[in-house]
Design a protein around this motif. Structure first.
Motif, short mmCIF file in Angstrom:
data_model
loop_
_atom_site.label_atom_id
_atom_site.label_comp_id
_atom_site.label_asym_id
_atom_site.label_seq_id
_atom_site.Cartn_x
_atom_site.Cartn_y
_atom_site.Cartn_z
N LEU A 123 -45.31 -47.75 -4.58
CA LEU A 123 -43.68 -48.04 -5.03
C LEU A 123 -43.13 -49.32 -5.10
CD1 LEU A 123 -40.95 -47.37 -6.16
CD2 LEU A 123 -40.02 -46.39 -3.92
N ALA B 253 -44.51 -47.34 -9.79
CA ALA B 253 -43.44 -47.51 -9.80
C ALA B 253 -43.07 -49.03 -9.61
CB ALA B 253 -42.12 -46.31 -9.85
N ALA C 174 -38.89 -50.71 -8.93
CA ALA C 174 -37.57 -50.59 -8.39
C ALA C 174 -36.43 -52.52 -8.44
CB ALA C 174 -36.92 -50.00 -7.21
N ASP D 82 -31.50 -47.72 -8.15
CA ASP D 82 -33.51 -47.79 -8.90
C ASP D 82 -34.38 -47.29 -7.74
OD1 ASP D 82 -34.38 -47.98 -11.27
OD2 ASP D 82 -35.05 -50.15 -10.41
N LYS E 143 -36.73 -43.93 -7.81
CA LYS E 143 -37.58 -43.76 -8.02
C LYS E 143 -37.93 -42.90 -6.86
CE LYS E 143 -37.38 -46.28 -11.72
NZ LYS E 143 -37.22 -48.12 -11.80
#
Length: 210
Positions: free
Chosen positions: A5, A31, A33, A38, A42
């Motif tokens: 992420l 993902a 962000a 955010d 996520k």
């Protein structure tokens, strides 16, 4: 596969990381962000192993985010990627739960190697910093006044030295202006300083401002 992420508010930097990981066989971006809210969203929605976290975010303090996303996914780990020098920020990040700290100008090979190490349960700080931690636990940076700040005080301090007004800081942190003013007074008292100009000079001297 290591599921990553990316949490960074700069699109070009995120794109650069994705291109790097696309060339590996074992690291996948699941993902992205762009700010603190955010990231929290996520972190709850996506299955991830390692978060690459920029400690300087536009809305929520990066150290606060670090603690909160680790509480969401207790089996995960966080690698902090920052523009700030390691000796000023790495210890604070590690103490907040980060598994590693790299500056953004680190070589690509090193970034990939550190991610793989963390995925196996390892930790990472650069060898020079590790040596200082091992042989000199009370580092020079620990003696500096700002290291006594709470994470919230440190965030307010960073915004003040970045030129933000008390009203702007209050809006960003969802606090009242009076509360921010109290934080400012507490910071000045701890620093034994009288005004923002002195805080800014201190921040520049110790490379605490971008």
């Amino acid at each position: 596969m290591i599921k990553v992420l990316i949490a960074d508010d700069h699109a070009l930097f995120r794109d650069g990381l994705k291109r790097i990981f696309n060339e590996t066989d074992d690291i996948k971006v699941v993902a992205e962000a762009t700010d603190g809210k955010d990231i929290l969203k996520k972190a709850r929605e996506v299955d991830w192993d390692i978060a690459l976290l920029d400690i300087s975010l536009p809305d929520i303090n990066g150290l606060d985010i670090l603690k909160r996303i680790l509480s969401i996914n207790v089996s995960s780990c966080v690698l902090v990627l920052s523009m700030y020098p390691e000796e000023e920020y790495a210890i604070r990040a590690i103490r907040s739960g980060a598994s590693g700290y790299l500056t953004k100008d680190s070589p690509t090979d090193q970034l990939i190697s550190v991610i793989r190490r963390l995925a196996k349960g390892g930790k990472y700080v650069n060898p020079e910093l590790a040596e200082k931690l091992l042989f000199n636990p009370v580092m020079e940076s620990d003696k500096l006044t700002h290291t006594a700040f709470s994470d919230r005080e440190f965030h307010v301090f960073k915004l003040i030295v970045a030129g933000e007004s008390l009203t702007s800081i209050a809006n960003k942190l969802s606090l009242s202006v009076k509360t921010v003013s109290t934080y400012r007074s507490r910071i000045l008292e701890k620093m034994n300083m009288k005004n923002n100009a002195q805080l800014v000079r201190y921040a520049i001297q110790h490379r605490l401002v971008e």
